[in-house]
Structure formats: structure tokens, C-alpha cells
Enzyme design. Structure first.
Site, PDB file in Angstrom:
ATOM      1  N   PRO A  22      21.222  -1.630   7.275  1.00  7.88           N
ATOM      2  CG  PRO A  22      21.684  -2.310   9.168  1.00  7.88           C
ATOM      3  CD  PRO A  22      21.843  -2.685   8.048  1.00  7.88           C
ATOM      4  CB  CYS A  23      19.031   3.809   6.302  1.00  4.99           C
ATOM      5  SG  CYS A  23      18.335   3.878   7.556  1.00  4.99           S
TER       6      CYS A  23
END
Length: 460
Positions: A96-97
Site C-alpha cells: 500500500p502506497c
């Protein structure tokens, strides 16, 4: 026609793919289309893991699935216990960014210390990704993230990942790619780490563009200014290939969605609540190569995913917005509609209570200073700007260029290059979130094909 979505038989000589932090499976779909077998995956979001399992496994008669589990709580040994360790593996995924992205950091900062600590934890999920990849001595590793990962609290994450992998016997590089260069109707810039075990090969090949910017579009450079020092100081950065002038132009929004059903052509018509799997006839036969690609495996002249948001207050504003307009334009239109209604009803500002009620019914409450880009009407003759997970909350950022509404789930999927037979059998919000978070399959396929060349020494 280059049939990107034609059925590609699985090459049993290629390593099988394990898909970590999979989302709905955009990255894995690209590898599947390039001939790789998707063996299994893992995803924390239940709706996304179900969508990935259905589209990548079950509909093809396979019993494999994408697990719904937390990678930080499930050991790599438990995850891999049903795999034949004799098989070569490719491990792919996009931790996840939100911890790295500017939007995500700003959002979490506004939510206080507890969420900032959560942000810190999410910023280290690449370590879990590497643990899982190295646990099975993966032949090939591909990790996707946002460009902002080059400077996370002063740490260059892709350089750190490459350092670890090289010390473990891999050849590794990172690069930054614009999805529009690979036939995706969207200027989405993302970072990719690509690695291969040194006893198998080297990273000689990175994706070759299939499209180029057309004259009327200002190129969104993949080497944005704020990244220059990180790129200059990196040992592992590899310059992306430049699109050749002979290539086809970037795919535009009009190219991408022009054949999809008319859903709401008139702003004052009755809103229809389409169900996720409710089918509606295409507006026309496919008009261009991209539309043919999206429909190549869809055996009927109808399509699912026609849900769009019921923003009743704003339909009349959308109707008067021009392509390319932003929130400032929308607010001016709303104020004009307010003045017109005031004249019609005889209400003045002196009638404070009635005026406030009327204004609340017509004018959006957002600041014209802070939210200029909150609303954007797509331009038919350009690729879309980046789709994001916030679409799960509202679709003001991506308004339909010709109809007075936000884009539908299927239109969002098209802008990410998901084919029409990729089904989102979940709520509208869940579908928008998955699509906004996904790696575009056409971009993923280009990466998969480059890695296939690296595995096979340039001979495909």
C-alpha cells in the site's frame, strides 16, 4: 490488430506467479495475459480478494484463490504451505502506497498521532513483501509503488529494496513508467522495482512503449523535477524507454469510453440505481482498437458495471460545465444558477433563512481556494488524469465529458484498461476503491513481457 486481450495459453515453462498486496488483481492480470500462471495471492480487503479470486481463478475453472488475510499476521511458511516448492516462482505486488503518497500523508497527518503511527507501519510493508519473496527464493521479483517512495522520511525505498535484493543474489533496478505510454488512457506515473536472480539472468529489458504523446497533449514527464536528486544519486535507477515517433498516439478518454452505454444524458431525468451485475447494451459497435481490445472476450453486446453516483444537487452544474473545467468553474456556474433561482422565487439575501436554504440546495460547500482541482471534467481528446482510491467516496475528480454525472464503475475500469469481461461483483464504493488502487493491466502486461525476455535471455 494487436490482440492484447486475446486468450493467451499459459506457458508451463515460465515460473508461476504469487501476487502479494494484490488488490483486485490488475498486476496479476497483466502477467496472466503475458502467459504466466497465477498460482495464488493475498489481499487484506475482502471485496478485492473476492474479485481477484473470481476473475483470475474461479471463472477459468481453477481451484486456486487469492487469500483474504493480513500479510503482517500470516507467516510466509503458512502462506506457501500448499505450494510445490519445486516450481519456480515470480513474486509480484504493490505494498500500500498511502504512507508514501503526498495525498495519503496529508490525509493521515490531519487525523492525528495514532494514524501517523499507522502510516509509519504501512511505510514498512515493503519489508513483509521482501520476506515473502525471499522465503521461496523467487526467481523474479516485481514491486510497484508511487514515485514518492523515493523519499520516505529521507529514505529512498526503491534503492533500499534493490540493496537488499542484490545482497541476496539478485540483479535489481527500479524505473518510473507512465501508463499512457503503454496504451492505458490515463497519465498514471508509477515506480517499479524489477529483479531477477543473477544465476538466471540480468535486467537487460524494461517495458517498451506502445504509444506516444500526441501533439495537443503536454507530456507528463516520468522524471518530475522533485525526483531529480534521488534519480541522480541512485545506483539502481534505469531510465525508461522513450516512445518512438512512429507509435500510435496516446489513447484518449473519448477513445476509451465512447462506445459504452448512455446512462444519464439529461441532467433532470430520473436517476437509475444500476446493480453491479446488471447489463446494459453498448451504445455502438467498437469504434477503435482500444474498444475492440476491451470487448474481445465479451461474448455479448452488453456490459456490467454501469453504477454511477447519485449527486442530485450537482447534476445541473455538471450539465453546464465544459470539458476540462475544474471546481472554480463549477462554483461560478452554481452561483449563476443560484441567482437565477433567486430571481425566479423572489428571494433576496435579506431573507437570510430562505437564502441560506436555497444556497445549500444549489451551491456546493467547498472552498474555491482549497478545492480547485476537487472537481474535474474529463476531456474527450486527452487521456484521463490519475484515478485514485478516493473514487470510493466521490467521483467529482472524474466527471464524464459528455454526460452530466461522474464516471461509472465500467468507465473507470476502462480508464485503467480492465477488459469488459473483468467483473466487479461488489458495492459501487468497493469497486471504485479497487479500480483506483490497481495497476493498469496493460502496463502490467508490458512489465510481464519485459521480465519474460529477461528470463529467456531476450528470446521469446
Amino acid at each position: 490488430m494487436h490482440q492484447i486481450y486475446s486468450a493467451t495459453s499459459t506457458d508451463k515453462k515460465l515460473p508461476e506467479v504469487v501476487d502479494l498486496f494484490s488488490g483486485c488483481g490488475g498486476l496479476a492480470l497483466g502477467f496472466q495475459l503475458a502467459g504466466f500462471n497465477i498460482r495464488k495471492g493475498i489481499e487484506l480487503d475482502r471485496d478485492a480478494s473476492d474479485v481477484a479470486s473470481f476473475n483470475l481463478h474461479w471463472r477459468q475453472g481453477k481451484h486456486d484463490r487469492h487469500l483474504n488475510n493480513d500479510i503482517t499476521l500470516l507467516s510466509a511458511n503458512e502462506f506457501y504451505n500448499d505450494l510445490d516448492r519445486k516450481n519456480d516462482l515470480i513474486v509480484i505486488g504493490g505494498p500500500p502506497c498511502q504512507a508514501y503518497s503526498k495525498i495519503g500523508r496529508a490525509k493521515l497527518k490531519s487525523l492525528g498521532e495514532e494514524r501517523r503511527q499507522e502510516n509509519d507501519a504501512r511505510g514498512k510493508l515493503y519489508e513483509n513483501f521482501l520476506d515473502y519473496a525471499l522465503h521461496v527464493d523467487a526467481n523474479v521479483i516485481v514491486m510497484e509503488n508511487v514515485p514518492e517512495a523515493v523519499n520516505y522520511g529521507g529514505v529512498n525505498i526503491p534503492d533500499t529494496v534493490c540493496d537488499i535484493l542484490i545482497n541476496k543474489g539478485y540483479d535489481a533496478i527500479w524505473t518510473v513508467l507512465n501508463a499512457a505510454d503503454f496504451g492505458v488512457p490515463q497519465t498514471r506515473v508509477r515506480l517499479f522495482v524489477m529483479a531477477i536472480k543473477k544465476d538466471i539472468g540480468k535486467i537487460k529489458f524494461i517495458p517498451e512503449p506502445t504509444h506516444k504523446p500526441h501533439i495537443n497533449v503536454k507530456r507528463q514527464s516520468v522524471n518530475v523535477r522533485w525526483m531529480q536528486s534521488e534519480i541522480r544519486n541512485s545506483k539502481y535507477y534505469k531510465q525508461p524507454n522513450i516512445p518512438d515517433e512512429t507509435l500510435s498516439d496516446w489513447v484518449t478518454v473519448g477513445d476509451a469510453i465512447g462506445d459504452l452505454p448512455n446512462l444519464f444524458p439529461v441532467y433532470n431525468q430520473k436517476y437509475k440505481n444500476y446493480k453491479p451485475m446488471m447489463m446494459k447494451e453498448y451504445k455502438s459497435p467498437p469504434q477503435n482498437t482500444f474498444q475492440k481490445l476491451m470487448r474481445i472476450n465479451n461474448k455479448v453486446d452488453k456490459v456490467t458495471g454501469n453504477m454511477f453516483r447519485n449527486t442530485k444537487r450537482d447534476f445541473s452544474i455538471f450539465d453546464k460545465m465544459e470539458e476540462g473545467d475544474n471546481y472554480l468553474d463549477a462554483h461560478n456556474i452554481a452561483m449563476s444558477l443560484l441567482r437565477k433561482e433567486m430571481r425566479k422565487s423572489g428571494i433576496t439575501k435579506e431573507n437570510e433563512f430562505e437564502y441560506r436554504l436555497l444556497k445549500d440546495r444549489i451551491v456546493p460547500p467547498y472552498s474555491t481556494e482549497k478545492f480547485v482541482e476537487k472537481w474535474r471534467k474529463l476531456s474527450s481528446d486527452k487521456p484521463s488524469h490519475t484515478l485514485v482510491a478516493h473514487l470510493s467516496t466521490d467521483t467529482y475528480s472524474h466527471l464524464h465529458p459528455r454526460e452530466p454525472r461522474g464516471i461509472s464503475v465500467r468507465e473507470a475500469a476502462r480508464l485503467q484498461s480492465f477488459p469488459d469481461d473483468f467483473l466487479f461483483d461488489c458495492s459501487m464504493g468497493a469497486a471504485f476503491k479497487q479500480i483506483g488502487n490497481a495497476v493498469p493491466p496493460l502496463l502490467a502486461k508490458a512489465i510481464a513481457e519485459a521480465m519474460k525476455k529477461n528470463i529467456q535471455g531476450g528470446c521469446i
